[in-house]
Design a protein around this motif. Structure first.
Motif, PDB file in Angstrom:
ATOM      1  N   GLY A 379     -42.000   2.991 -65.510  1.00  0.00           N
ATOM      2  CA  GLY A 379     -42.867   2.574 -64.413  1.00  0.00           C
ATOM      3  C   GLY A 379     -42.099   2.047 -63.227  1.00  0.00           C
ATOM      4  N   GLY A 380     -40.759   2.003 -63.358  1.00  0.00           N
ATOM      5  CA  GLY A 380     -39.918   1.493 -62.283  1.00  0.00           C
ATOM      6  C   GLY A 380     -39.446   2.586 -61.343  1.00  0.00           C
ATOM      7  N   VAL A 381     -38.633   2.192 -60.384  1.00  0.00           N
ATOM      8  CA  VAL A 381     -38.216   3.085 -59.302  1.00  0.00           C
ATOM      9  C   VAL A 381     -36.703   3.249 -59.371  1.00  0.00           C
ATOM     10  CG1 VAL A 381     -38.357   3.500 -56.819  1.00  0.00           C
ATOM     11  CG2 VAL A 381     -40.134   2.155 -57.938  1.00  0.00           C
ATOM     12  N   TYR A 382     -36.252   4.267 -60.107  1.00  0.00           N
ATOM     13  CA  TYR A 382     -34.829   4.448 -60.365  1.00  0.00           C
ATOM     14  C   TYR A 382     -34.364   5.809 -59.871  1.00  0.00           C
ATOM     15  CZ  TYR A 382     -35.628   0.477 -63.478  1.00  0.00           C
ATOM     16  OH  TYR A 382     -35.977  -0.745 -63.987  1.00  0.00           O
ATOM     17  N   LEU A 383     -33.153   5.839 -59.338  1.00  0.00           N
ATOM     18  CA  LEU A 383     -32.565   7.061 -58.810  1.00  0.00           C
ATOM     19  C   LEU A 383     -31.140   7.180 -59.326  1.00  0.00           C
ATOM     20  CD1 LEU A 383     -32.944   9.458 -56.746  1.00  0.00           C
ATOM     21  CD2 LEU A 383     -31.859   7.966 -55.062  1.00  0.00           C
ATOM     22  N   SER A 384     -30.741   8.386 -59.672  1.00  0.00           N
ATOM     23  CA  SER A 384     -29.378   8.583 -60.157  1.00  0.00           C
ATOM     24  C   SER A 384     -28.380   8.484 -59.006  1.00  0.00           C
ATOM     25  CB  SER A 384     -29.260   9.954 -60.826  1.00  0.00           C
ATOM     26  OG  SER A 384     -29.650  10.987 -59.929  1.00  0.00           O
ATOM     27  N   PRO A 385     -27.193   7.947 -59.253  1.00  0.00           N
ATOM     28  CA  PRO A 385     -26.154   7.900 -58.219  1.00  0.00           C
ATOM     29  C   PRO A 385     -25.837   9.318 -57.736  1.00  0.00           C
ATOM     30  CG  PRO A 385     -25.546   6.563 -60.112  1.00  0.00           C
ATOM     31  CD  PRO A 385     -26.738   7.349 -60.515  1.00  0.00           C
ATOM     32  N   THR A 386     -25.773   9.483 -56.424  1.00  0.00           N
ATOM     33  CA  THR A 386     -25.738  10.818 -55.838  1.00  0.00           C
ATOM     34  C   THR A 386     -24.513  10.991 -54.949  1.00  0.00           C
ATOM     35  OG1 THR A 386     -28.160  10.884 -55.877  1.00  0.00           O
ATOM     36  CG2 THR A 386     -27.045  12.443 -54.400  1.00  0.00           C
ATOM     37  N   VAL A 387     -23.824  12.124 -55.126  1.00  0.00           N
ATOM     38  CA  VAL A 387     -22.647  12.430 -54.318  1.00  0.00           C
ATOM     39  C   VAL A 387     -22.766  13.849 -53.766  1.00  0.00           C
ATOM     40  CG1 VAL A 387     -20.135  12.668 -54.271  1.00  0.00           C
ATOM     41  CG2 VAL A 387     -21.194  10.903 -55.716  1.00  0.00           C
TER      42      VAL A 387
END
Length: 497
Positions: A379-387
């Motif tokens: 239910g949270g707002v998570y994003l993978s580290p992006t390069v």
């Protein structure tokens, strides 16, 4: 709570927290008549609290209280040492409640609990202590004049200060404005972000408990276009200090022009370059720091080194090292001490960051890792580290502030090209440079259009040095004794003898 606290310990403590919801006006709780709004945790999407929603009426009351406190109250007339003692008491009380304040920050904006406790709260405590100790160390001037005259140059408190602060470092940035303004003898109306008002409300209550006279620090919750606008337009606000986006900073300048020409101090966006030369003293450490810098605080930092400029001869080596670290980074529950990157502040912000990522792919940049939402089941707002690499210097990835964990890698072949790339932005907040050559370090640092240049490091410094930007990253400086320049007026007194 100690540094040895576990995720379960923090979760149990979170269940016991009581969040304040009322504005703080004239030293007391004020619920106002504007209804309430919900503060939602980006950790799991749950409502933390309903807080009073302030508008023009509440801002009017808070500014009136601050005006009375400044014009008629004791605070500006205290001996500077006494003001300093109150600031030191505030610091002591923050230290006593450090765990709960860190937990509040972590819950309301998604910051990992270790960063909230060890970095954010350390900065807040240090800020109040530093300005508390500085308060009685300032001196006025008596320039040399002709023998028949005496000239005095004195610094006087500027009056009522409106401080509008963002959600990414809700307490650190509040402290950077509130502490020097109070040390100077001003009265303050603080408007925190609607995403993170709870920690600011705790701070306001601590200040009252520490002995700050009524009306000297008021905290008004509310949305920026309503409460923030009312503060910016208010004719009884003498100084407005704002940290946030460049777009909103423009609004505050307009509000000043449309009201009383109040002084407006702005710390705005950034698209900071981080330049790695082949002679960097340690390429592995440079790459590790580049990865840490962009992913720290979920990339939600105006100084984040979001443009990695690498010499073509070492670009693949450095990029691979950054990608490897990004893939190994632990994304998860902010209340887990092992988490290295927590939740973004909210769903709207996630959508905005994803929009930049999709636009980058469409523009032809190569996505090396990340770029997608993770842990949706929480239910949270998570994003993978992006390069990204192979980034066009004219694309949005290279020019627009994303304010998320998204790194753009660009390459160069010579030093002149590196400096040109670094300065090819409307922003000028910070920059990094990695080199073993002292002459190069000095020459490039001078050539970079940035308020802070870090050499062979990033995000280092303390309260003794000023912080702020050039170009469209704003004006004025937070931190150091220079911050007092924003909250004081110079007066010349000429006495004919």
């Amino acid at each position: 709570m100690t540094v040895d606290a576990t995720q379960d310990d923090w979760i149990r403590r979170a269940k016991t927290l009581a969040f304040p919801g009322a504005h703080i006006i004239d030293g007391a709780d004020h619920h106002g008549g504007g209804g309430t709004f919900a503060v939602v945790s980006s950790r799991d999407g749950q409502v933390l609290a309903d807080v009073a929603d302030g508008g023009a009426a509440e801002v009017d009351l808070a500014v009136a209280a601050a005006r009375r406190a400044f014009d008629d109250g004791p605070w500006p007339r205290f001996a500077p040492a006494e003001r300093g003692r109150v600031l030191l008491r505030i610091a002591d009380l923050i230290e006593e409640r450090r765990a709960d304040l860190a937990l509040t920050v972590s819950l309301e904006m998604g910051k990992p609990i270790g960063d909230a406790h060890d970095i954010e709260l350390r900065a807040l405590i240090g800020t109040f202590r530093w300005y508390g100790q500085l308060a009685d160390k300032l001196t006025d001037e008596s320039p040399h004049t002709a023998p028949d005259a005496l000239a005095l140059v004195t610094r006087e408190p500027a009056g009522v200060v409106g401080a509008v602060v963002p959600w990414n470092f809700p307490l650190t940035l509040a402290g950077w404005k509130v502490a020097p303004a109070l040390a100077a003898g001003c009265a303050v109306v603080l408007k925190p972000s609607e995403n993170s008002p709870l920690s600011a409300l705790h701070l306001g209550r601590i200040a009252v408990e520490a002995g700050l006279p009524p009306g000297v620090l008021n905290v008004v919750n509310g949305n920026g276009p309503v409460a923030g606008k009312a503060l910016g337009l208010h004719p009884d606000v003498d100084v407005l200090a704002f940290t946030g986006s460049t777009a909103v900073g423009r609004h505050f300048l307009r509000y000043s022009a449309d009201s009383n020409l109040k002084r407006v101090w702005l710390e705005l966006g950034g698209k900071s370059p981080n330049i790695i030369l082949p002679d960097a003293p340690d390429l592995e450490r440079a790459a590790a720091t580049a990865a840490w810098g962009i992913f720290f605080n979920q990339g939600e930092m105006c100084t984040a080194p979001s443009r990695l400029l690498v010499h073509s001869s070492v670009a693949e080596q450095v990029t691979e090292a950054v990608v490897e670290r990004a893939r190994a980074l632990r994304v998860g529950d902010p209340l887990d001490p092992a988490t290295e990157m927590g939740a973004l502040v909210g769903p709207d912000h996630l959508d905005r960051v994803l929009g930049h990522i999709h636009a980058g792919v469409d523009a032809g940049a190569r996505l090396r890792t990340g770029g997608d939402r993770v842990l949706p089941e929480t239910g949270g707002v998570y994003l993978s580290p992006t390069v990204f690499d192979r980034v066009d210097a004219h694309s949005g990835l290279a020019r627009e502030e994303i304010f998320g964990p998204v790194l753009s890698v660009l390459t160069f072949d010579d030093l002149g090209e590196a400096v040109a790339l670094a300065n090819a932005t409307e922003y000028g907040l910070a920059a990094g440079l990695w080199t073993s050559d002292l002459s190069t370090a000095h020459r490039v640092s001078r050539a970079l259009k940035a308020g802070t240049v870090w050499v062979n490091c990033y995000e280092e410094g303390d309260l003794t040095v000023p912080f702020g930007g050039m170009k469209q990253s704003g004006n004025g400086r937070d931190k150091s004794a220079h911050a007092l320049e924003k909250y004081t007026e110079l007066k010349t007194t000429w006495i004919q003898l």
